[in-house]
Design a protein around this motif. Structure first.
Motif, mmCIF file in Angstrom:
data_model
loop_
_atom_site.group_PDB
_atom_site.id
_atom_site.type_symbol
_atom_site.label_atom_id
_atom_site.label_comp_id
_atom_site.label_asym_id
_atom_site.label_seq_id
_atom_site.Cartn_x
_atom_site.Cartn_y
_atom_site.Cartn_z
ATOM 1 N N ALA A 1 22.256 21.574 48.002
ATOM 2 C CA ALA A 1 22.799 22.935 47.913
ATOM 3 C C ALA A 1 21.683 23.939 47.610
ATOM 4 O O ALA A 1 21.615 25.011 48.207
ATOM 5 N N VAL A 2 20.772 23.563 46.703
ATOM 6 C CA VAL A 2 19.659 24.449 46.359
ATOM 7 C C VAL A 2 18.765 24.646 47.582
ATOM 8 O O VAL A 2 18.371 25.756 47.922
ATOM 9 N N GLU A 3 18.480 23.527 48.249
ATOM 10 C CA GLU A 3 17.594 23.569 49.413
ATOM 11 C C GLU A 3 18.143 24.505 50.493
ATOM 12 O O GLU A 3 17.399 25.243 51.138
ATOM 13 N N LEU A 4 19.467 24.456 50.671
ATOM 14 C CA LEU A 4 20.087 25.236 51.745
ATOM 15 C C LEU A 4 20.610 26.584 51.260
ATOM 16 O O LEU A 4 21.162 27.360 52.054
ATOM 17 N N GLY A 5 20.480 26.826 49.953
ATOM 18 C CA GLY A 5 20.998 28.078 49.409
ATOM 19 C C GLY A 5 22.504 28.168 49.478
ATOM 20 O O GLY A 5 23.071 29.254 49.671
ATOM 21 N N MET A 6 23.161 27.041 49.326
ATOM 22 C CA MET A 6 24.625 27.022 49.398
ATOM 23 C C MET A 6 25.230 26.802 48.015
ATOM 24 O O MET A 6 24.593 26.270 47.119
ATOM 25 N N GLU A 7 26.459 27.219 47.869
ATOM 26 C CA GLU A 7 27.215 26.986 46.638
ATOM 27 C C GLU A 7 27.456 25.472 46.516
ATOM 28 O O GLU A 7 27.906 24.820 47.470
ATOM 29 N N PRO A 8 27.140 24.881 45.352
ATOM 30 C CA PRO A 8 27.186 23.418 45.240
ATOM 31 C C PRO A 8 28.594 22.820 45.430
ATOM 32 O O PRO A 8 28.715 21.686 45.903
ATOM 33 N N MET A 9 29.624 23.562 45.073
ATOM 34 C CA MET A 9 30.968 23.003 45.308
ATOM 35 C C MET A 9 31.294 23.028 46.802
ATOM 36 O O MET A 9 31.908 22.106 47.330
ATOM 37 N N LYS A 10 30.842 24.082 47.462
ATOM 38 C CA LYS A 10 31.106 24.218 48.904
ATOM 39 C C LYS A 10 30.511 23.039 49.675
ATOM 40 O O LYS A 10 31.144 22.473 50.582
ATOM 41 N N ILE A 11 29.312 22.646 49.280
ATOM 42 C CA ILE A 11 28.647 21.579 50.032
ATOM 43 C C ILE A 11 29.356 20.244 49.814
ATOM 44 O O ILE A 11 29.395 19.394 50.704
ATOM 45 N N ARG A 12 29.954 20.101 48.645
ATOM 46 C CA ARG A 12 30.742 18.891 48.415
ATOM 47 C C ARG A 12 32.020 18.918 49.255
ATOM 48 O O ARG A 12 32.379 17.941 49.895
ATOM 49 N N GLN A 13 32.694 20.077 49.217
ATOM 50 C CA GLN A 13 33.966 20.199 49.952
ATOM 51 C C GLN A 13 33.781 19.904 51.439
ATOM 52 O O GLN A 13 34.622 19.264 52.063
ATOM 53 N N MET A 14 32.682 20.372 52.013
ATOM 54 C CA MET A 14 32.534 20.181 53.466
ATOM 55 C C MET A 14 32.158 18.758 53.841
ATOM 56 O O MET A 14 32.256 18.383 55.005
ATOM 57 N N ASN A 15 31.779 17.951 52.831
ATOM 58 C CA ASN A 15 31.357 16.584 53.142
ATOM 59 C C ASN A 15 32.300 15.490 52.633
ATOM 60 O O ASN A 15 32.138 14.333 52.975
ATOM 61 N N TRP A 16 33.237 15.852 51.797
ATOM 62 C CA TRP A 16 34.044 14.766 51.218
ATOM 63 C C TRP A 16 35.169 14.331 52.161
ATOM 64 O O TRP A 16 35.518 15.019 53.114
ATOM 65 N N ILE A 17 35.730 13.175 51.836
ATOM 66 C CA ILE A 17 36.849 12.615 52.588
ATOM 67 C C ILE A 17 38.085 13.456 52.268
ATOM 68 O O ILE A 17 38.383 13.687 51.098
ATOM 69 N N ARG A 18 38.742 13.948 53.298
ATOM 70 C CA ARG A 18 39.939 14.768 53.065
ATOM 71 C C ARG A 18 41.131 13.869 52.749
ATOM 72 O O ARG A 18 41.193 12.712 53.190
ATOM 73 N N HIS A 19 42.102 14.410 52.038
ATOM 74 C CA HIS A 19 43.184 13.558 51.538
ATOM 75 C C HIS A 19 43.964 12.895 52.661
ATOM 76 O O HIS A 19 44.491 11.803 52.513
ATOM 77 N N GLU A 20 44.012 13.569 53.826
ATOM 78 C CA GLU A 20 44.796 12.981 54.931
ATOM 79 C C GLU A 20 44.014 11.874 55.641
ATOM 80 O O GLU A 20 44.560 11.210 56.527
ATOM 81 N N GLU A 21 42.771 11.651 55.239
ATOM 82 C CA GLU A 21 41.955 10.620 55.907
ATOM 83 C C GLU A 21 42.070 9.239 55.237
ATOM 84 O O GLU A 21 41.436 8.288 55.689
#
Lengths: 808, 274
Positions: free
Chosen positions: A388-408
């Motif tokens: 997140a630091v490297e890409l200048g992204m919000e750390p929660m956002k980067i987790r959300q976009m990579n985690w397994i979604r509940h329907e998966e």
């Protein structure tokens, strides 16, 4: 009627075992006094690596009250080698592990001689009169240095490398090739983290009593694993297993530290056999820290590849894991338990894990709360922040976009596991709400703008873990020597009371309460009418004991199935008694009724009828007892989102946790009070790794943190009020829906704290700080100076303790 | 954790205690509250041949008004110091320091004099006692003598007390109306200070008329920050004056030097405010 008004499962009952534990109305191992009992004291090596050239016991033998003084040579022919049940590879190097050193010592604290005396006082006095000559050898402490094989811990092995264990998703077919992902990645991040060595620091020191009366060897031990201990003691000594009885009475904590077959258990048994008299050994705190196994101690090199948009692609983990001087019960397997967890909740295309286990002249490592998974969770949660630091992204956002979604769910991971259930979105949403995430970010921005002396950091840990150890076939595939099933028995007594026998071995968890709740609900009997028996191989004849957050998910399930068997038989007998078809019998609130009639028989009536056996259906055996053994088909996967706010004093380096929110999904909850207790304790231990605890050695290999004055265990005054809540997605791998909660708090919290402190200081140029993040380390990082290391960290304390004084 | 064998003696008067010390020789040791000595005995870091337990010497307990000063009995427990009105009114700094010592159980057993005689440089009471110009009243075979705190603390765990002497009382001048604060940095609640600063300040008409500053765990014994004190006297009680003076607490660039400066500034700020 014995109906319970509301369901017991889910009720926040106070623990039925607490009154006796808190008031001392119980018998710990050290309280046992047997007629003619001898006392054992252990002389421990003050040096980390040396040949023993001479041991003179003549002065000690002549001391008052001394029965005998024994050395490793005296037991050389019968002590064998302490067991390692987890040879992780076919070619793993495994040195002989004598309970008492013969000719050479390999860590400071290793047992060198025993005094057997008529009192603990006389035994302690005589220890000082044993003269040992050591011819010191080069000490191997640093793992990277050890791998150069210049000096060898065990010269006969020819190397300090114990084993290398590899998982590769391309080879396993669970993902792509990690080198390809890294080569083609838009972003590659490489970091190295140190997992410092920790000491489990259970409250009750270890204690062993062995009795030899009546041709039986009865071993009382403050252990987590009475059943495994019985098996292993038999295997090592040749004493027939049916002539060995192991009793774990009430045990005061373990945290994995009592998941062990210890040198002292074996030595007490050998001494009792030789002397034909009962023998007791109880350790001091310092002795415990010098000789009971330690935990963690890894160097983690992590490479993560990603796309510029934040999507992670590959993860490569290269570990060095410090075994210490010997392989204890599951020493080499602990880092391997982490192998399946580095990818955590994120969807990596490729994953490779390479772990190199290394021998050093230190106390052996082994299981400590979380065992492998805290290390893995730390690494991945730190890396997600680094990305997140490297890409200048919000750390929660980067987790959300990579985690397994509940329907998966169910989801097959790149590490080869199948996560059965979970909802990371729900737990995270609740945690952010409780935490006041946005407001906290605003406050943080204000303090940064003001240049406040006390900066605010926000740390995230969205963890999962694997527990409920374990499917036996999986353990077999991992070359573990035992299975992972669990067993339970129910004895219906003629008065309607219930005895439950469990193969789990509680040492502070509250099994007696929860097992009673489960049985009360299943059988419709009052909570108070259930007694839970455990920890004695004569009453609980088989089991795999307690560790790995397994007791409820595996042992609790066995109990459910045993209750089902009781009810099935009772239903048949009830139908016979009420002269109806079994299909017409209904069971509710502890009574059987004939559907659509007022004819009723209570379970108690049916149990009594089974007991007297005057009129049973053709072929039915008298009595109403049942046994069940459950082998799970999968692990369970608790998860959650932890958020930690720290206030970091930039002038002193002091870190204070100002808010901690833990929202955990541990499946269906049996007793929310006990779950909260487990989470609180787990958080304390995980926070302790981040901020306080570290086992350190001087250059000679002497442990310099051998008292609680030097090894800093936090207390309630050092910790914040925890805000805890839960979301629930039941586990699908057991009928209770339970996932296990014993280790979750420890696994989740360490990275939350470290991420928080770094988040507070990154804008001041700080990139990383080693654990524990002491005020001196934090301040030094703020000055842009190199880490001060462990020797100079300022604190009061007693400093290094002479290892030889262990028992005194 | 079993100590080596020792003889246990329980004198009923100071004279008897002094006589016992002389008779038992150099390897005898006085035990007061036992909160430092007992752990050391149990770890066999020390093995005295005799313990002379002075718990029966009730005349050494309590705080007395002695005109311009207070007399604090050596056997007064930390708990008693915390709740004593004379200490509250005339030696506020000592109460504030005592509040931070260990935990309630230890404060009920540990004694004021025992802490001073143990002379652990990380112990909390040494620096304030030094800063407040206290005087130790000591009994020995040759009678009574008085030793100022500046001469009493010699080195790590070493005082001017001879092996055959007992600390009876500590005379502390009255600091009535002074502001005080103890700024302590320790990693966990039960840990010793990394560094701590004890400060007492007298403010008259908005300027500092007198100051006392003591540093805990910076050297081999307690340190008096005399340069800081001198820099404060006559200055207005402002943040600027305090931060200028605090810089003189240490000149080094190490972590403890930094803490000495930072914590001195904080202690003085709070003392002036209080």
């Amino acid at each position: 009627m014995t109906a319970t008004a509301e369901p017991e499962i889910g009720k926040a009952r106070l623990r039925k075992e607490d009154a006796r534990l808190i008031t001392g109305q119980t018998r710990w191992t050290d309280n046992l006094q047997l007629t003619g009992m001898l006392h054992m004291a252990v002389l421990r090596s003050p040096v980390a690596h040396a040949r023993i050239t001479n041991i003179d016991v003549s002065r000690a033998t002549a001391m008052p009250g001394v029965a005998v003084v024994l050395t490793g040579e005296d037991f050389a022919a019968e002590q064998g080698s302490l067991p390692c049940a987890w040879p992780i590879t076919e070619d793993m190097k495994s040195p002989p592990a004598p309970a008492m050193a013969v000719g050479q010592v390999n860590f400071a604290g290793e047992a060198v001689a025993l005094v057997i005396a008529d009192s603990a006082y006389h035994a302690a006095d005589a220890l000082e009169a044993i003269d040992v000559d050591y011819d010191e050898l080069p000490v191997v402490l640093d793992m990277e240095e050890a791998l150069r094989d210049n000096d060898l811990v065990h010269p006969d092995l020819g190397t300090n490398k114990c084993a290398t264990w590899i998982f590769d998703s391309a080879e396993a077919g669970s993902g792509t090739n990690v080198e390809d992902e890294i080569a083609s990645a838009e972003v590659v991040i490489e970091r190295t983290f140190k997992q410092q060595r920790l000491i489990p620091a259970f409250m009750e020191p270890r204690s062993v009593v062995v009795d030899t009366t009546a041709g039986m060897f009865t071993v009382w031990s403050a252990t987590q694993i009475p059943h495994i201990l019985r098996w292993m003691l038999s295997a090592v000594t040749g004493i027939s297993e049916h002539k060995l009885r192991v009793i774990a009475p009430d045990v005061g904590g373990g945290f994995g530290g009592k998941l062990q077959v210890t040198p002292e258990e074996l030595l007490c048994l050998l001494v009792a056999r030789r002397m034909g008299r009962p023998v007791k050994w109880t350790e001091s705190r310092t002795e415990s820290m010098l000789s009971a196994h330690h935990g963690r101690d890894q160097i983690q090199k992590i490479t993560l590849s990603a796309r510029r948009d934040g999507t992670v692609t590959g993860l490569k983990v290269e570990l060095l894991a410090d075994m210490g001087a010997y392989l204890r019960l599951v020493t080499p397997g602990v880092p391997i338990l982490g192998a399946f967890m580095f990818n955590s909740i994120y969807k990596f295309a490729a994953y490779r894990f390479v772990c190199t286990n290394v021998f050093t002249n230190k106390v052996p490592t082994d299981a400590y709360r979380g065992a492998g998974r805290p290390e893995a969770t730390f690494a991945i949660e730190r890396m997600m922040d680094e990305l997140a630091v490297e890409l200048g992204m919000e750390p929660m956002k980067i987790r959300q976009m990579n985690w397994i979604r509940h329907e998966e769910f169910p989801f097959n991971t790149v590490a080869g596991l199948t996560y059965d259930s979970g909802n990371y979105e729900a737990a995270t949403a609740r945690a952010m709400e409780l935490f006041g995430y946005e407001e906290m970010r605003e406050e943080q921005a204000r303090r940064r703008a003001d240049g406040s002396v006390v900066q605010l950091g926000i740390g995230i840990s969205t963890y999962t873990e694997m527990c409920g150890l374990a499917p036996s076939r999986v353990l077999g595939a991992l070359r573990y020597a035992a299975g992972g099933w669990e067993t339970a028995s129910i004895r219906m007594l003629p008065t309607g009371k219930v005895e439950v026998i469990t193969g789990t071995s509680p040492h502070g968890q509250g099994h007696e309460t929860v097992w009673s709740q489960i049985v009360a609900d299943k059988l419709g009997v009052p909570f108070e009418d259930v007694e839970v028996l455990h920890g004695d191989t004569a009453t609980s004849h088989k089991g795999m004991d307690s560790y790995g957050s397994r007791s409820l998910a595996v042992g609790g399930t066995a109990l459910v199935y045993a209750a089902d068997k009781v009810l099935a038989k009772a239903r048949t007998l009830a139908a016979h008694m009420m002269e109806c078809d079994e299909a017409d019998v209904e069971f509710a609130s502890g009574s059987f009724a004939v559907r659509g009639t007022s004819t009723v028989r209570s379970l108690g009536d049916v149990v009594l009828a089974a007991h007297v056996a005057h009129d049973l259906p053709e072929g039915m055996e008298p009595g109403m007892d049942a046994d069940a053994t459950f082998d799970p088909e999968n692990f369970s996967f608790p998860h959650g989102t932890h958020l930690c706010a720290t206030e970091v004093d930039t002038e002193t380096g002091m870190v204070r946790i100002s808010r901690y929110v833990a929202v955990d999904d541990v499946g269906t909850v049996m007793n929310p009070l006990i779950v909260d207790g487990q989470v609180h304790g787990g958080l304390a231990q995980g926070i302790a790794q981040a901020l306080y605890e570290e086992a350190t050695h001087d250059e000679m290999g002497t442990l310099t943190t051998a008292t609680f004055a030097d090894y800093l265990v936090p207390c309630a005054a050092d910790l914040p009020a925890f805000l805890t809540d839960r979301t629930t997605t039941p586990a699908t791998s057991n009928p209770l829906g339970a996932k296990g909660v014993g280790e979750a708090g420890t696994i989740a919290s360490t990275p939350a704290v470290v991420n928080s402190v770094l988040d507070a200081l990154r804008h001041l140029g700080v990139r990383d700080i080693e654990m524990p993040m002491s005020p001196e380390r934090v301040w030094t990082a703020l000055q842009g100076r190199p880490d001060p290391g462990t020797d100079d960290v300022a604190a009061g304390g007693l400093g290094s303790i002479d290892a030889q004084g262990g028992q005194s | 954790m079993i100590p080596a064998e020792f003889k246990y003696l329980f004198p009923s008067s100071v004279d008897e205690a002094v006589r016992m010390l002389a008779e038992e020789g150099e390897d005898a040791k006085v035990i007061a509250g036992g909160q430092s000595l007992v752990p050391v005995l149990r770890m066999r870091l020390a093995a005295p041949t005799a313990l002379i337990d002075i718990a029966g010497l009730t005349e050494l307990t309590g705080v007395r008004d002695d005109g311009d000063s207070l007399l604090i009995g050596a056997m007064t427990t930390h708990y008693e110091v915390q709740r004593d009105h004379l200490v509250q009114d005339h030696a506020l700094l000592l109460r504030l320091v005592t509040d931070t010592i260990a935990d309630p159980q230890i404060r009920h057993r540990g004694t004021f004099g025992g802490s001073l005689c143990h002379a652990d440089p990380a112990g909390d009471l040494l620096a304030p006692v030094l800063a407040l110009d206290a005087v130790m009243i000591i009994a020995g075979p040759a009678g009574r003598r008085e030793v100022p705190a500046s001469e009493f603390f010699v080195d790590y765990f070493t005082t001017a007390l001879a092996p055959d002497e007992i600390l009876l009382d500590v005379r502390v001048p009255k600091y009535t109306g002074w502001g005080a604060h103890y700024e302590k940095l320790n990693r966990v609640a039960q840990a010793w200070s990394i560094v701590a600063v004890a400060a007492a300040v007298q403010v008259r008409d908005g300027s500092i008329s007198a100051a006392r500053v003591g540093l805990t765990n910076v050297g081999s014994g307690p340190l008096r920050a005399t340069e800081v004190e001198a820099a404060l006297v006559g200055q207005p009680a402002t943040a600027e004056a305090i931060s200028d003076a605090a810089l003189r607490a240490s000149s080094g660039d190490g972590y403890k030097d930094n803490l000495a400066r930072v914590l001195t500034g904080r202690a003085l700020t709070a003392a002036v405010a209080g």
